[in-house]
Design a protein around this motif. Structure first.
Motif, PDB file in Angstrom:
ATOM      1  N   PHE A 284       0.824  -1.203   0.000  1.00 46.65           N
ATOM      2  CA  PHE A 284       0.000   0.000   0.000  1.00 46.65           C
ATOM      3  C   PHE A 284       0.866   1.266   0.000  1.00 46.65           C
ATOM      4  N   GLU A 285       1.983   1.193   0.706  1.00 44.01           N
ATOM      5  CA  GLU A 285       2.902   2.337   0.717  1.00 44.01           C
ATOM      6  C   GLU A 285       3.467   2.587  -0.671  1.00 44.01           C
ATOM      7  N   LYS A 286       3.803   1.504  -1.394  1.00 46.00           N
ATOM      8  CA  LYS A 286       4.357   1.646  -2.746  1.00 46.00           C
ATOM      9  C   LYS A 286       3.323   2.230  -3.709  1.00 46.00           C
ATOM     10  N   VAL A 287       2.076   1.788  -3.599  1.00 47.90           N
ATOM     11  CA  VAL A 287       1.019   2.342  -4.453  1.00 47.90           C
ATOM     12  C   VAL A 287       0.848   3.837  -4.181  1.00 47.90           C
ATOM     13  N   PHE A 288       0.835   4.207  -2.897  1.00 46.77           N
ATOM     14  CA  PHE A 288       0.689   5.615  -2.522  1.00 46.77           C
ATOM     15  C   PHE A 288       1.874   6.434  -3.020  1.00 46.77           C
ATOM     16  N   ASP A 289       3.096   5.956  -2.777  1.00 48.09           N
ATOM     17  CA  ASP A 289       4.292   6.705  -3.169  1.00 48.09           C
ATOM     18  C   ASP A 289       4.362   6.887  -4.685  1.00 48.09           C
ATOM     19  N   ALA A 290       3.986   5.841  -5.433  1.00 48.46           N
ATOM     20  CA  ALA A 290       4.007   5.940  -6.889  1.00 48.46           C
ATOM     21  C   ALA A 290       3.003   6.992  -7.367  1.00 48.46           C
ATOM     22  N   ALA A 291       1.817   7.032  -6.748  1.00 49.28           N
ATOM     23  CA  ALA A 291       0.814   8.036  -7.115  1.00 49.28           C
ATOM     24  C   ALA A 291       1.302   9.435  -6.777  1.00 49.28           C
ATOM     25  N   ARG A 292       1.953   9.581  -5.636  1.00 49.45           N
ATOM     26  CA  ARG A 292       2.466  10.891  -5.225  1.00 49.45           C
ATOM     27  C   ARG A 292       3.568  11.383  -6.166  1.00 49.45           C
ATOM     28  N   ARG A 293       4.477  10.477  -6.544  1.00 52.34           N
ATOM     29  CA  ARG A 293       5.554  10.863  -7.457  1.00 52.34           C
ATOM     30  C   ARG A 293       5.006  11.231  -8.836  1.00 52.34           C
ATOM     31  N   ARG A 294       4.012  10.477  -9.311  1.00 47.48           N
ATOM     32  CA  ARG A 294       3.418  10.768 -10.611  1.00 47.48           C
ATOM     33  C   ARG A 294       2.765  12.144 -10.604  1.00 47.48           C
ATOM     34  N   ALA A 295       2.046  12.458  -9.532  1.00 48.59           N
ATOM     35  CA  ALA A 295       1.401  13.770  -9.426  1.00 48.59           C
ATOM     36  C   ALA A 295       2.445  14.884  -9.386  1.00 48.59           C
ATOM     37  N   GLU A 296       3.530  14.654  -8.660  1.00 49.94           N
ATOM     38  CA  GLU A 296       4.580  15.673  -8.561  1.00 49.94           C
ATOM     39  C   GLU A 296       5.243  15.893  -9.915  1.00 49.94           C
ATOM     40  N   ALA A 297       5.481  14.797 -10.644  1.00 46.49           N
ATOM     41  CA  ALA A 297       6.108  14.917 -11.964  1.00 46.49           C
ATOM     42  C   ALA A 297       5.223  15.673 -12.936  1.00 46.49           C
ATOM     43  N   GLU A 298       3.909  15.603 -12.740  1.00 44.45           N
ATOM     44  CA  GLU A 298       2.954  16.296 -13.616  1.00 44.45           C
ATOM     45  C   GLU A 298       2.632  17.699 -13.115  1.00 44.45           C
ATOM     46  N   GLY A 299       3.315  18.123 -12.066  1.00 48.04           N
ATOM     47  CA  GLY A 299       3.088  19.458 -11.535  1.00 48.04           C
ATOM     48  C   GLY A 299       1.831  19.580 -10.701  1.00 48.04           C
ATOM     49  N   ARG A 300       1.320  18.447 -10.194  1.00 52.51           N
ATOM     50  CA  ARG A 300       0.072  18.459  -9.424  1.00 52.51           C
ATOM     51  C   ARG A 300       0.282  18.022  -7.974  1.00 52.51           C
ATOM     52  N   ALA A 301       1.482  18.217  -7.465  1.00 50.75           N
ATOM     53  CA  ALA A 301       1.775  17.760  -6.104  1.00 50.75           C
ATOM     54  C   ALA A 301       0.872  18.443  -5.081  1.00 50.75           C
ATOM     55  N   GLY A 302       0.635  19.729  -5.246  1.00 48.17           N
ATOM     56  CA  GLY A 302      -0.208  20.451  -4.305  1.00 48.17           C
ATOM     57  C   GLY A 302      -1.628  19.914  -4.289  1.00 48.17           C
ATOM     58  N   ALA A 303      -2.173  19.646  -5.483  1.00 52.19           N
ATOM     59  CA  ALA A 303      -3.529  19.108  -5.565  1.00 52.19           C
ATOM     60  C   ALA A 303      -3.591  17.711  -4.951  1.00 52.19           C
ATOM     61  N   PHE A 304      -2.552  16.918  -5.195  1.00 50.59           N
ATOM     62  CA  PHE A 304      -2.537  15.562  -4.624  1.00 50.59           C
ATOM     63  C   PHE A 304      -2.517  15.626  -3.100  1.00 50.59           C
ATOM     64  N   ASP A 305      -1.682  16.499  -2.557  1.00 51.03           N
ATOM     65  CA  ASP A 305      -1.590  16.616  -1.101  1.00 51.03           C
ATOM     66  C   ASP A 305      -2.911  17.090  -0.499  1.00 51.03           C
ATOM     67  N   ARG A 306      -3.613  17.988  -1.200  1.00 50.40           N
ATOM     68  CA  ARG A 306      -4.930  18.407  -0.709  1.00 50.40           C
ATOM     69  C   ARG A 306      -5.918  17.248  -0.762  1.00 50.40           C
ATOM     70  N   ALA A 307      -5.813  16.443  -1.821  1.00 46.31           N
ATOM     71  CA  ALA A 307      -6.687  15.272  -1.938  1.00 46.31           C
ATOM     72  C   ALA A 307      -6.426  14.290  -0.801  1.00 46.31           C
ATOM     73  N   VAL A 308      -5.170  14.154  -0.413  1.00 44.12           N
ATOM     74  CA  VAL A 308      -4.827  13.267   0.705  1.00 44.12           C
ATOM     75  C   VAL A 308      -5.465  13.776   1.990  1.00 44.12           C
ATOM     76  N   GLU A 309      -5.346  15.079   2.234  1.00 47.84           N
ATOM     77  CA  GLU A 309      -5.931  15.645   3.448  1.00 47.84           C
ATOM     78  C   GLU A 309      -7.446  15.462   3.476  1.00 47.84           C
ATOM     79  N   VAL A 310      -8.083  15.663   2.339  1.00 47.42           N
ATOM     80  CA  VAL A 310      -9.541  15.494   2.261  1.00 47.42           C
ATOM     81  C   VAL A 310      -9.909  14.035   2.517  1.00 47.42           C
ATOM     82  N   ALA A 311      -9.163  13.102   1.918  1.00 48.93           N
ATOM     83  CA  ALA A 311      -9.443  11.677   2.116  1.00 48.93           C
ATOM     84  C   ALA A 311      -9.307  11.288   3.577  1.00 48.93           C
ATOM     85  N   VAL A 312      -8.252  11.776   4.234  1.00 46.45           N
ATOM     86  CA  VAL A 312      -8.018  11.454   5.648  1.00 46.45           C
ATOM     87  C   VAL A 312      -9.146  12.014   6.509  1.00 46.45           C
ATOM     88  N   ARG A 313      -9.514  13.274   6.285  1.00 46.71           N
ATOM     89  CA  ARG A 313     -10.587  13.875   7.089  1.00 46.71           C
ATOM     90  C   ARG A 313     -11.929  13.190   6.828  1.00 46.71           C
TER      91      ARG A 313
END
Length: 607
Positions: A284-313
């Protein structure tokens, strides 16, 4: 709470063995797809209940023809593949006992297990495994036969048994009872030589049937949907073995994948499209990390991190509602959650094949925040806890009320007790009968029907168990402070750049840590900074990298008091590996070996 017992859902089985279900299913529903099997071209094909029954029967005849008898032990040294499950059920059909061996085991480890178990035959996957066994065969006088999967041994055995009557096989099968030994599984040996856990057919039947019954919504997440799972856990480990048994018993389509690497696993998840998966937190950590790296490479790291916060809440709000502590996600939170559904959460699920809505995790602790993220992203991960000695899970989070960060409540039929020193004790029909050839070791952990696990934990007011460490891993500093390293290590390791963390400090003035890096994540981190890849020697001294790792250490220190905190750390040039004797085959740290190999680095932390 000091003790909790959950009543069983059904009585322990009184007759029969594990192989019976193969023949029962073929008789009642012969055309149902029971397994998936990938051919040489990489295409998945279906195996029906009738076909699997016929293959098991034919292989069982071949085993009898080659001299395998009731009660004999046969080692299997292979990665996770279709033939392992086929051999398991064929051996159980004739009353023999498979002995799993990790495919990465050294010659010394192979010799110890095959000698201790007194195996008469050994199945290996390929030539390298055959050479490993061959290098110690002169010290294995009971080993008479060595069979290699990749040279067509299944077909050879089937031909050898062609003249044996079906009834001969069935006489063997009918002699198997729940009390008959099903397998001897060796522990990972973190603190010494592996010990052979003797597990019965009844142990496995109770364990798998209980999980299938209690967690039925996990396996059949949508009405009318064909339940399926892709097994990529090692079958030499009790967790993977139990998954295989439960899938066959529960009419769940079962596929096998031998490699845990993302490059091999993700395409098969997409092709097989399981409805649920059973994994270790690493996956599960590898799936998450791969998604995070892909978002960062596409310039969407900020949006991904907000999505993580929303999912957690969102998941926290659902958790509060389930426990009567709140109304659930607010309207505003639901809107935010819906916004990220297609752009983030759907893609995370797609990485698991697209149909997965439930998963089970075991083997080591999963970070609470990671569990909340996946739940918010539409995949509920039910964390559980167990040992080889308990035939896998002894506790697990129930489907209707998951408490993230815990390993759940006792599975039905199980009792959990917290001893005076905080040790977790377990009792139930899935608990093993003892260690092979080592009654003293069995007596040391089995006390009036209770298994003393060696793990430390606590039960909350709702009966949820939290594991806090291992008794043998408690560190005591020179000031007399007792520190459990597990929580600190897990929190440091949750940083994307960190691969492993070992906390040290026994008989030292303070706590320190040795840290290894995830090279793929580090390369991505450098690329995102516009920096060239660094040589290892440069990397471990890089000031920017050290600052990043220090953030992980500071975050971990918020969990404990100042006296228990990590005061200093050392970044190591190479990860701990099984090849160098620093990890067990199930990827657990061999702490004593690590401190011995890195004695100079540990000493430098205190000067």
């Amino acid at each position: 709470m000091r003790e909790l017992t959950v009543p069983p859902l059904a009585a322990a089985p009184l007759v029969g063995g594990l192989a019976d279900v193969v023949f029962d299913h073929a008789a009642s529903d012969p055309d149902r797809v029971a397994l998936g099997r990938k051919d040489a071209s990489g295409t998945w094909g279906d195996v029906t209940s009738r076909q699997f029954r016929d293959e098991v029967l034919a292989l069982a005849k071949g085993l009898l023809a080659r001299g395998v008898r009731f009660g004999d032990r046969v080692a299997i040294m292979s990665r996770t593949r279709y033939e392992w499950t086929l051999f398991d059920f064929a051996l159980w059909t004739v009353g023999a006992q498979p002995v799993p061996v990790y495919p990465t085991s050294s010659a010394d480890q192979v010799h110890w297990m095959l000698h201790d178990a007194g195996v008469s035959a050994c199945v290996v996957e390929h030539e390298d495994h055959a050479m490993t066994v061959g290098s110690v065969v002169d010290r294995l006088p009971l080993l008479k036969q060595l069979w290699q999967l990749d040279t067509g041994v299944v077909d050879e055995l089937v031909r050898a048994g062609a003249r044996i009557d079906d009834e001969v096989v069935h006489r063997h099968r009918r002699a198997v009872t729940p009390e008959s030994v099903a397998t001897v599984i060796y522990t990972s040996g973190t603190t010494g030589r592996p010990k052979g856990c003797v597990l019965t057919h009844g142990n496995f039947m109770f364990e798998s049937d209980t999980l299938l019954h209690r967690w039925e919504p996990v396996f059949r997440s949508r009405p009318g949907e064909e339940a399926s799972t892709l097994l990529f856990l090692p079958l030499a480990h009790v967790f993977g073995r139990m998954v295989g048994v439960a899938a066959v018993r529960g009419r769940v389509k079962l596929g096998h994948q031998p490699l845990l690497s993302a490059g091999a696993l993700l395409p098969d998840l997409a092709a097989f499209r399981p409805t649920f998966v059973l994994a270790v937190p690493y996956v599960f950590e590898k799936v998450f990390d791969a998604a995070r790296r892909r978002a960062e490479a596409e310039g969407r790291a900020g949006a991904f991190d907000r999505a993580v916060e929303v999912a957690v809440r969102y998941a926290e709000a659902q958790e509060d509602r389930d426990f009567g502590l709140g109304p659930g996600p607010s309207a505003a939170l639901r809107v935010q959650h819906q916004f990220f559904e297609k752009v983030v959460y759907g893609k995370v699920r797609e990485a698991l094949g697209g149909r997965v809505r439930h998963a089970m995790s075991g083997g080591s602790a999963m970070d609470r925040r990671m569990g909340l993220f996946f739940a918010g992203a539409g995949v509920t991960v039910y964390e559980g806890y167990g040992l080889t000695e308990t035939t896998s899970a002894a506790t697990a989070n129930p489907p209707e009320r998951t408490r993230y960060g815990t390993v759940g409540q006792p599975v039905p039929g199980t009792s959990v007790r917290i001893a005076e020193d905080g040790e977790v004790w377990l009792r139930g029909p899935h608990v093993f009968s003892g260690y092979l050839n080592d009654p003293a070791a069995g007596e040391a952990v089995l006390r009036d029907g209770w298994l003393a696990t060696g793990d430390l934990g606590s039960l909350d007011e709702d009966g949820y168990l939290t594991i806090t460490g291992r008794k043998k891993e408690i560190l005591v500093t020179t000031s007399g402070k007792s520190v459990s390293p597990l929580a600190l290590e897990d929190r440091v390791r949750s940083h994307p750049l960190v691969a492993q963390c070992v906390v040290v400090g026994n008989n030292r003035p303070y706590i320190a840590a040795l840290i290894t890096l995830d090279q793929e994540a580090v390369d991505h981190w450098l690329a995102m900074q516009g920096r060239a890849t660094l040589q290892t020697a440069e990397l471990v001294r890089d000031p920017a990298l050290e600052r990043e790792i220090r953030r992980a250490v500071v975050a971990a220190n918020t969990l404990v008091s100042h006296a228990e905190s990590i005061r200093t750390f050392r970044i190591l040039a190479h990860p701990f590996s099984e090849e160098h004797g620093l990890l067990t085959p199930s990827l657990k740290l061999k702490r004593r070996a690590i401190e011995t190999v890195y004695a100079a680095e540990v000493e430098a932390l205190y000067h």
